[in-house]
Design an enzyme around this catalytic site. Structure first.
Site, PDB file in Angstrom:
ATOM      1  N   LYS A 145     -29.283   0.314 -61.492  1.00  0.00           N
ATOM      2  CA  LYS A 145     -29.173   1.485 -62.383  1.00  0.00           C
ATOM      3  C   LYS A 145     -28.162   2.490 -61.834  1.00  0.00           C
ATOM      4  O   LYS A 145     -27.317   2.995 -62.575  1.00  0.00           O
ATOM      5  CB  LYS A 145     -30.542   2.185 -62.556  1.00  0.00           C
ATOM      6  CG  LYS A 145     -31.623   1.313 -63.140  1.00  0.00           C
ATOM      7  CD  LYS A 145     -32.913   2.083 -63.371  1.00  0.00           C
ATOM      8  CE  LYS A 145     -33.622   2.532 -62.114  1.00  0.00           C
ATOM      9  NZ  LYS A 145     -34.208   1.408 -61.323  1.00  0.00           N
ATOM     10  N   ARG A 183     -39.825   7.378 -66.212  1.00  0.00           N
ATOM     11  CA  ARG A 183     -40.475   6.272 -65.506  1.00  0.00           C
ATOM     12  C   ARG A 183     -41.923   6.114 -65.934  1.00  0.00           C
ATOM     13  O   ARG A 183     -42.609   5.221 -65.426  1.00  0.00           O
ATOM     14  CB  ARG A 183     -40.434   6.558 -64.003  1.00  0.00           C
ATOM     15  CG  ARG A 183     -39.351   5.774 -63.237  1.00  0.00           C
ATOM     16  CD  ARG A 183     -39.459   6.206 -61.800  1.00  0.00           C
ATOM     17  NE  ARG A 183     -38.906   5.310 -60.841  1.00  0.00           N
ATOM     18  CZ  ARG A 183     -37.691   5.453 -60.297  1.00  0.00           C
ATOM     19  NH1 ARG A 183     -36.894   6.408 -60.696  1.00  0.00           N
ATOM     20  NH2 ARG A 183     -37.309   4.633 -59.350  1.00  0.00           N
ATOM     21  N   ARG A 240     -29.580  -2.733 -48.883  1.00  0.00           N
ATOM     22  CA  ARG A 240     -28.857  -1.587 -49.458  1.00  0.00           C
ATOM     23  C   ARG A 240     -28.618  -0.482 -48.418  1.00  0.00           C
ATOM     24  O   ARG A 240     -29.485  -0.163 -47.619  1.00  0.00           O
ATOM     25  CB  ARG A 240     -29.685  -1.013 -50.625  1.00  0.00           C
ATOM     26  CG  ARG A 240     -29.116   0.272 -51.191  1.00  0.00           C
ATOM     27  CD  ARG A 240     -29.587   0.523 -52.583  1.00  0.00           C
ATOM     28  NE  ARG A 240     -31.013   0.776 -52.682  1.00  0.00           N
ATOM     29  CZ  ARG A 240     -31.635   0.944 -53.869  1.00  0.00           C
ATOM     30  NH1 ARG A 240     -30.966   0.891 -54.995  1.00  0.00           N
ATOM     31  NH2 ARG A 240     -32.938   1.160 -53.887  1.00  0.00           N
ATOM     32  N   ARG A 275     -32.276   3.867 -47.048  1.00  0.00           N
ATOM     33  CA  ARG A 275     -33.281   4.774 -47.619  1.00  0.00           C
ATOM     34  C   ARG A 275     -34.648   4.494 -46.998  1.00  0.00           C
ATOM     35  O   ARG A 275     -35.012   3.348 -46.772  1.00  0.00           O
ATOM     36  CB  ARG A 275     -33.361   4.553 -49.134  1.00  0.00           C
ATOM     37  CG  ARG A 275     -32.249   5.224 -49.886  1.00  0.00           C
ATOM     38  CD  ARG A 275     -32.195   4.810 -51.328  1.00  0.00           C
ATOM     39  NE  ARG A 275     -33.494   4.828 -52.011  1.00  0.00           N
ATOM     40  CZ  ARG A 275     -33.635   4.687 -53.331  1.00  0.00           C
ATOM     41  NH1 ARG A 275     -32.571   4.534 -54.105  1.00  0.00           N
ATOM     42  NH2 ARG A 275     -34.823   4.693 -53.885  1.00  0.00           N
ATOM     43  N   ARG A 322     -43.202  -0.473 -54.657  1.00  0.00           N
ATOM     44  CA  ARG A 322     -42.435   0.112 -55.769  1.00  0.00           C
ATOM     45  C   ARG A 322     -42.396  -0.844 -56.961  1.00  0.00           C
ATOM     46  O   ARG A 322     -42.399  -0.404 -58.117  1.00  0.00           O
ATOM     47  CB  ARG A 322     -41.023   0.483 -55.301  1.00  0.00           C
ATOM     48  CG  ARG A 322     -41.037   1.713 -54.386  1.00  0.00           C
ATOM     49  CD  ARG A 322     -39.768   1.865 -53.596  1.00  0.00           C
ATOM     50  NE  ARG A 322     -38.606   2.130 -54.424  1.00  0.00           N
ATOM     51  CZ  ARG A 322     -37.348   1.889 -54.040  1.00  0.00           C
ATOM     52  NH1 ARG A 322     -37.098   1.365 -52.862  1.00  0.00           N
ATOM     53  NH2 ARG A 322     -36.362   2.190 -54.836  1.00  0.00           N
TER      54      ARG A 322
HETATM   55  P1  AMP Z   1     -34.772   5.987 -57.353  1.00  0.00           P
HETATM   56  O1  AMP Z   1     -33.627   6.456 -56.545  1.00  0.00           O
HETATM   57  O2  AMP Z   1     -34.551   6.104 -58.835  1.00  0.00           O
HETATM   58  O3  AMP Z   1     -35.252   4.604 -56.962  1.00  0.00           O
HETATM   59  O4  AMP Z   1     -35.992   6.983 -57.019  1.00  0.00           O
HETATM   60  C1  AMP Z   1     -36.502   7.099 -55.705  1.00  0.00           C
HETATM   61  C2  AMP Z   1     -37.902   7.685 -55.748  1.00  0.00           C
HETATM   62  O5  AMP Z   1     -37.870   8.995 -56.344  1.00  0.00           O
HETATM   63  C3  AMP Z   1     -38.918   6.904 -56.575  1.00  0.00           C
HETATM   64  O6  AMP Z   1     -39.489   5.819 -55.877  1.00  0.00           O
HETATM   65  C4  AMP Z   1     -39.927   8.001 -56.886  1.00  0.00           C
HETATM   66  O7  AMP Z   1     -40.724   8.272 -55.765  1.00  0.00           O
HETATM   67  C5  AMP Z   1     -39.041   9.205 -57.119  1.00  0.00           C
HETATM   68  N1  AMP Z   1     -38.636   9.298 -58.547  1.00  0.00           N
HETATM   69  C6  AMP Z   1     -37.382   9.171 -59.061  1.00  0.00           C
HETATM   70  N2  AMP Z   1     -37.381   9.311 -60.393  1.00  0.00           N
HETATM   71  C7  AMP Z   1     -38.683   9.525 -60.745  1.00  0.00           C
HETATM   72  C8  AMP Z   1     -39.343   9.721 -61.977  1.00  0.00           C
HETATM   73  N3  AMP Z   1     -38.678   9.713 -63.152  1.00  0.00           N
HETATM   74  N4  AMP Z   1     -40.686   9.925 -61.957  1.00  0.00           N
HETATM   75  C9  AMP Z   1     -41.364   9.946 -60.803  1.00  0.00           C
HETATM   76  N5  AMP Z   1     -40.820   9.739 -59.602  1.00  0.00           N
HETATM   77  C10 AMP Z   1     -39.477   9.534 -59.557  1.00  0.00           C
END
Ligand code: AMP
Length: 215
Positions: free
Chosen positions: A14, A89, A128, A161, A172
């Site tokens: 994404k 999400r 990553r 990360r 996740r």
């Molecule tokens: P990402 O970089 O999109 O994988 O997001 C990393 C982390 O941020 C996720 O595993 C969640 O803990 C938090 N996060 C990001 N976007 C959301 C969302 N829309 N709702 C809830 N938690 C989020």
């Protein structure tokens, strides 16, 4: 210019796709995950609250995320279009987003659903690396930096990360299946879903996305 959501499991690409589309369409790339990572790095109150969830691979509570995104979508640069990466999400976030955008008369145009096999995604995430300064995404095997640990673009330091370890990544996926996957049906019912193969290279995925959009 489009108002797009990028949906898909962790590691589907994404962020990489959103960066490319953001250049192509000259539209802001809004990544909730990046917003949290930046706030965590800077030690803000939001970052301190978010960290207890992001480190464990849990979702940050809906109310916090919805407030952040609606505030961002009120900014002028989103008027012509935007790319939402990692939001919504949960079905509740999607409903609130719809309500908010309808009130502005700017509904979502399409939802790109990146599809790929879980084992492949696992390999992608464990390898990553992300630049601390500019956020550019690399992979130790398939997209390494020219100099180990140093971003090709800005010379910043790359890192893994905290939530990209195998155990957290497994969790996740479970969170994705139970809380985020229902959005596929939600947007299919709305006639907005565009499934796109996310198993190839970033270039393949970009091409497939543009062709799904009819660009
Ligand atoms: P990402 O970089 O999109 O994988 O997001 C990393 C982390 O941020 C996720 O595993 C969640 O803990 C938090 N996060 C990001 N976007 C959301 C969302 N829309 N709702 C809830 N938690 C989020």
């Amino acid at each position: 210019m489009y108002r797009l959501i990028l949906l898909g499991p962790p590691g589907a690409g994404k962020g990489t796709l959103a960066s490319a589309l953001s250049v192509k369409f000259n539209a802001p790339h809004i990544s909730t995950g990046s917003i949290f990572r930046r706030n965590i790095k800077e030690g803000t109150p939001l970052g301190m609250r978010a960290k207890e969830f992001t480190d464990r691979g849990e979702l940050v509570p809906d109310e916090i995320v919805i407030d952040i995104v609606t505030a961002r979508l009120k900014e002028e640069d989103t008027a012509e279009g935007f790319l939402l990466d990692g939001f919504p999400r949960t079905v509740h976030q999607a409903e609130e987003l719809d309500r908010f955008l309808e009130s502005l008369g700017r509904p979502i145009d399409k939802v790109i659903d990146l599809v790929a096999d879980e084992e492949l995604l696992m390999q992608r995430m464990i390898g990553r690396r992300v630049c601390k300064s500019c956020g550019k995404i690399y992979h130790v095997i398939t997209m390494p930096t020219k100099r180990e640990g140093i971003c090709d673009v800005c010379g910043g330091e790359t890192y893994q990360r905290a939530d990209d370890t195998e155990e957290t990544v497994r969790h996740r996926f479970e969170v994705y299946q139970s809380q985020t996957a229902p959005l596929i049906e939600y947007y299919r019912n709305a006639g907005k879903l565009l499934p796109v193969d996310g198993s190839g290279t970033p270039e393949d995925t970009l091409k497939a996305t543009l062709s799904a959009l009819g660009v």
